[in-house]
Enzyme design. Structure first.
Site, PDB file in Angstrom:
ATOM      1  N   PRO A 139     -19.263  16.236   5.491  1.00 50.00           N
ATOM      2  CA  PRO A 139     -19.591  16.356   4.064  1.00 50.00           C
ATOM      3  C   PRO A 139     -19.268  15.130   3.211  1.00 50.00           C
ATOM      4  CG  PRO A 139     -17.578  17.534   4.536  1.00 50.00           C
ATOM      5  CD  PRO A 139     -18.094  17.025   5.860  1.00 50.00           C
ATOM      6  N   CYS A 140     -19.992  14.062   3.455  1.00 52.61           N
ATOM      7  CA  CYS A 140     -19.808  12.848   2.663  1.00 52.61           C
ATOM      8  C   CYS A 140     -20.189  13.083   1.203  1.00 52.61           C
ATOM      9  CB  CYS A 140     -20.583  11.682   3.262  1.00 52.61           C
ATOM     10  SG  CYS A 140     -22.345  11.978   3.462  1.00 52.61           S
TER      11      CYS A 140
END
Length: 177
Positions: A139-140
């Site tokens: 989850p950048c």
């Protein structure tokens, strides 16, 4: 030549292409990021070819649950598939740390750099964040600027905003930026 397979998972924010090497998931990115996908796969594999194959039901179901509102459905995706992002040791440290940011929260690039023992390396961590080959899964999108502003996302800031609202990580004042 490396042989890869792919499938498209349809989401409310565009098709997400999942690329596999054997049974390992090596790349996930939105359909409209074809140039980025080709660049990353060529850098990792050199010459490659891929063909379409159906994604196992358990994986599709996790994505469906995530996009239907179970924001934690992807947290344990590794029960269903081996995640193999490749990358250098430092890249893997950043990508692993991204998976420790709880759903519904955000962290600054500087905070992420400090978390992996590289205080002062916010820009380098930001660059590595932008090279994340497993979009949404790693989850950048949960990493934001120190000021709280939404900054950079390979899938586009509108998708980043959508994902953070979906995960209830944004207040309305940030969501309107």
């Amino acid at each position: 030549m490396t042989h890869l397979t792919f499938d498209v998972v349809h989401t409310p924010i565009g098709g997400l292409i999942l690329v596999y090497e054997g049974d390992a998931l090596v790349h996930a990115d939105f359909e409209d990021n074809a140039t980025r996908r080709k660049t990353q796969l060529t850098k990792r594999y050199g010459e490659y070819a891929y063909e379409e194959r159906a994604t196992p039901h358990a994986i599709v179901e996790r994505f469906q649950r995530y996009f239907e509102g179970d924001a934690k459905a992807l947290d344990e995706l590794e029960r269903d598939v081996v995640l193999s992002p490749g990358g250098s040791d430092v890249q893997r440290r950043v990508w692993t740390a991204l998976r420790t940011i709880p759903t519904g929260t955000t962290m600054s690039y500087g905070g992420l750099a400090t978390r992996i023992g590289l205080p002062g390396a916010a820009r380098a961590v930001g660059a590595i964040n932008g090279q994340n080959p497993l979009s949404v899964i790693v989850p950048c999108h949960r990493v934001i600027g120190a000021s709280g502003a939404l900054t950079g996302y390979a899938g586009g800031l509108e998708r980043k905003r959508w994902l953070l609202i979906h995960e209830r990580a944004l207040g309305t004042e940030v969501a309107r930026q």
